[in-house]
Scaffold this active site. Sequence first.
Site, PDB file in Angstrom:
ATOM      1  N   GLY A  52       3.476   5.412  21.149  1.00  0.00           N
ATOM      2  CA  GLY A  52       4.789   5.835  21.644  1.00  0.00           C
ATOM      3  C   GLY A  52       5.493   4.664  22.289  1.00  0.00           C
ATOM      4  O   GLY A  52       4.860   3.683  22.663  1.00  0.00           O
ATOM      5  N   CYS A  80      -2.897   3.309  20.514  1.00  0.00           N
ATOM      6  CA  CYS A  80      -1.877   2.583  21.278  1.00  0.00           C
ATOM      7  C   CYS A  80      -1.551   3.319  22.587  1.00  0.00           C
ATOM      8  O   CYS A  80      -2.381   3.388  23.477  1.00  0.00           O
ATOM      9  CB  CYS A  80      -0.649   2.372  20.399  1.00  0.00           C
ATOM     10  SG  CYS A  80       0.443   1.109  21.018  1.00  0.00           S
ATOM     11  N   TYR A  81      -0.365   3.924  22.712  1.00  0.00           N
ATOM     12  CA  TYR A  81      -0.042   4.684  23.928  1.00  0.00           C
ATOM     13  C   TYR A  81      -1.137   5.724  24.189  1.00  0.00           C
ATOM     14  O   TYR A  81      -1.556   5.938  25.325  1.00  0.00           O
ATOM     15  CB  TYR A  81       1.309   5.382  23.756  1.00  0.00           C
ATOM     16  CG  TYR A  81       1.778   6.131  24.985  1.00  0.00           C
ATOM     17  CD1 TYR A  81       2.563   5.506  25.936  1.00  0.00           C
ATOM     18  CD2 TYR A  81       1.421   7.469  25.191  1.00  0.00           C
ATOM     19  CE1 TYR A  81       2.986   6.192  27.069  1.00  0.00           C
ATOM     20  CE2 TYR A  81       1.834   8.164  26.324  1.00  0.00           C
ATOM     21  CZ  TYR A  81       2.620   7.514  27.252  1.00  0.00           C
ATOM     22  OH  TYR A  81       3.029   8.189  28.374  1.00  0.00           O
ATOM     23  N   HIS A 166      -2.448  -0.050  15.288  1.00  0.00           N
ATOM     24  CA  HIS A 166      -1.993   1.088  14.462  1.00  0.00           C
ATOM     25  C   HIS A 166      -2.763   1.127  13.142  1.00  0.00           C
ATOM     26  O   HIS A 166      -2.427   0.392  12.211  1.00  0.00           O
ATOM     27  CB  HIS A 166      -0.493   0.966  14.185  1.00  0.00           C
ATOM     28  CG  HIS A 166       0.331   1.228  15.407  1.00  0.00           C
ATOM     29  ND1 HIS A 166       0.729   2.497  15.763  1.00  0.00           N
ATOM     30  CD2 HIS A 166       0.791   0.399  16.360  1.00  0.00           C
ATOM     31  CE1 HIS A 166       1.418   2.436  16.886  1.00  0.00           C
ATOM     32  NE2 HIS A 166       1.468   1.169  17.275  1.00  0.00           N
ATOM     33  N   GLU A 168      -2.646   3.379  10.979  1.00  0.00           N
ATOM     34  CA  GLU A 168      -1.899   4.129   9.962  1.00  0.00           C
ATOM     35  C   GLU A 168      -0.971   3.259   9.125  1.00  0.00           C
ATOM     36  O   GLU A 168      -0.517   3.678   8.070  1.00  0.00           O
ATOM     37  CB  GLU A 168      -1.107   5.268  10.630  1.00  0.00           C
ATOM     38  CG  GLU A 168       0.032   4.856  11.568  1.00  0.00           C
ATOM     39  CD  GLU A 168      -0.425   4.520  12.995  1.00  0.00           C
ATOM     40  OE1 GLU A 168      -1.623   4.261  13.195  1.00  0.00           O
ATOM     41  OE2 GLU A 168       0.435   4.501  13.899  1.00  0.00           O
ATOM     42  N   ASP A 224      14.601  15.771  -4.284  1.00  0.00           N
ATOM     43  CA  ASP A 224      14.568  16.379  -2.954  1.00  0.00           C
ATOM     44  C   ASP A 224      15.321  17.705  -2.897  1.00  0.00           C
ATOM     45  O   ASP A 224      14.806  18.706  -2.396  1.00  0.00           O
ATOM     46  CB  ASP A 224      15.142  15.413  -1.901  1.00  0.00           C
ATOM     47  CG  ASP A 224      14.502  14.044  -1.987  1.00  0.00           C
ATOM     48  OD1 ASP A 224      13.383  13.963  -2.541  1.00  0.00           O
ATOM     49  OD2 ASP A 224      15.112  13.066  -1.534  1.00  0.00           O
ATOM     50  N   LYS A 362       8.147  11.025   0.108  1.00  0.00           N
ATOM     51  CA  LYS A 362       8.539  11.354  -1.274  1.00  0.00           C
ATOM     52  C   LYS A 362       7.377  11.880  -2.129  1.00  0.00           C
ATOM     53  O   LYS A 362       7.508  12.881  -2.828  1.00  0.00           O
ATOM     54  CB  LYS A 362       9.109  10.097  -1.924  1.00  0.00           C
ATOM     55  CG  LYS A 362       9.875  10.363  -3.183  1.00  0.00           C
ATOM     56  CD  LYS A 362      11.271  10.766  -2.821  1.00  0.00           C
ATOM     57  CE  LYS A 362      12.234  10.788  -3.961  1.00  0.00           C
ATOM     58  NZ  LYS A 362      13.590  11.020  -3.460  1.00  0.00           N
TER      59      LYS A 362
END
Length: 506
Positions: A52, A80-81, A166, A168, A224, A362
Amino acid sequence: MIENEVAVLDYGSQYSQLIVRRVRELGFASHLYPPSELARLEKPGAVILSGGPRSTSEVDAPDVDFEKLMSLGVPVLGVCYGMQLLNIKHGGSVRPGVTREYGPARLVVRQAARLFEGISHESRIWMSHSDTVADLPEGTEVIATNEDAVPVALRFGESCWGIQFHPEVTHSHEGKEILNNFLTRSGATLAPFDIQAFKARMLDEIRDQVGSREVVCGVSGGVDSTVLAVLLHRAGVQVRCIYIDTGLMRKGETAEVVEQFAEVGVPIEVVDASEAFLSALKGVTDPEAKRRIIGDLFVDQFWGVAADVQLLAQGTLYPDVIESASSGSIASKIKTHHNRVDRILELQRQGKVLEPLAELFKDEVRALGESLGIPHRALWRHPFPGPGLAVRVPGEITPERLETTREADAIFIHELRRTGWYDRVWQAYAALLPVKTVGVKGDERSYEAAVSLRAVISEDAMTADWVELPPDLLRSVSNKILNSVNGVNRVLYDISTKPPASIEWE
Ligand code: XMP
């Protein structure tokens, strides 16, 4: 919530939803929750606290109900945070940073740990933080540091970890493996990711949000808006799907879109506004003026039929949310002219905008679309810009010039499909250039138009590269265009990268 899913608590990082996506990619059910929802989570299989932008030292810094978290008795990972918060909650402290460390760093594994099984001793990771841990809680182990021996991975307890980097983002080279270790080696019992369950949850959420109101949804035939419309229809809520034919569509496009929706059983209302668009564009050559005219008219036409809308559904995806660029929305049709989106902002303020795809990427939208029975052809359709052929016909837009473009484009796309290249390129089209060049017809010199073909690969449209199509394919497309499209005597292949060129001509 789904029992034993991985609950990701969102502390506001732009990567929070990416953690959810990675967990799903690894095969497990996952969902993003505001930290306040922790109190209501019944049986998650594991909890991840995201990163964050705030500092834990701020008075009103986002917190965690630590007692509840620990009472769940499931593996916990703080990123992290999230790691700093866990460090404080376990009795340690955090030192506010003066500068932000942002970018690549090295992860040096200091201790055999389940989290790092199979990971290189030194691995490249991605950091984005300013605060750092200061005092460590008693009993906490430093399992990895950066190259300067600063702790970047902590083990607080049997199955509770914190990592400063991170995992991710793809810049953390072994990030996905580290997440996988957390999910599979921590002793967690996890529910598998199941697209049917995921879809069922989305349908429930839509029914809850919509109630008995009528939803209006603009459809273009693109991925979409098609998935959105089918999803709303399957949820069984009252929905009106509106398709505006601007007269700037490709050959046979409107009929194809109608057929596509008929195939999945979703009725759409087609508004033929081509005359209004073509007459407003008459004599206009300035690209910005064209865009403005098209944007304004599009919005006018849309609100004209959706006058007293109770709820507006938009196909906004997660990348649009973080970049606030809204590619699937009406707003993106306008780009250069913002006051016409006031109406949408007003609806947003009134809580009348529905964006059910806003947590998806997507490829997840395509997977959802597949599970809704939407045909492959629709799900893998190339992107087509809101202003349609207008951005592929530099100069004045006339019915004749549009027709020439349509014919040439249809030949190109047909050949790409026939040879299996359509699905291998990101976007392809034919543009009509505003020049006449010399050629020979019979024994006479003739001055006719030039068509430019473009085929690119890209990941997110921010950058693009031209595709090395086989010469045979290009030759056959060129011959067909030159032989059958009236008024064209020259075919070019565009070999410009983006940047500096853009994907479209205007
Ligand atoms: P450019 O030409 O900017 O295109 O490299 C990047 C991507 O965006 C599409 N595009 C648009 N989409 N309204 C849209 O909805 C627009 O005005 C617009 N202009 C470009 C383009 O097709 C490509 O996929």
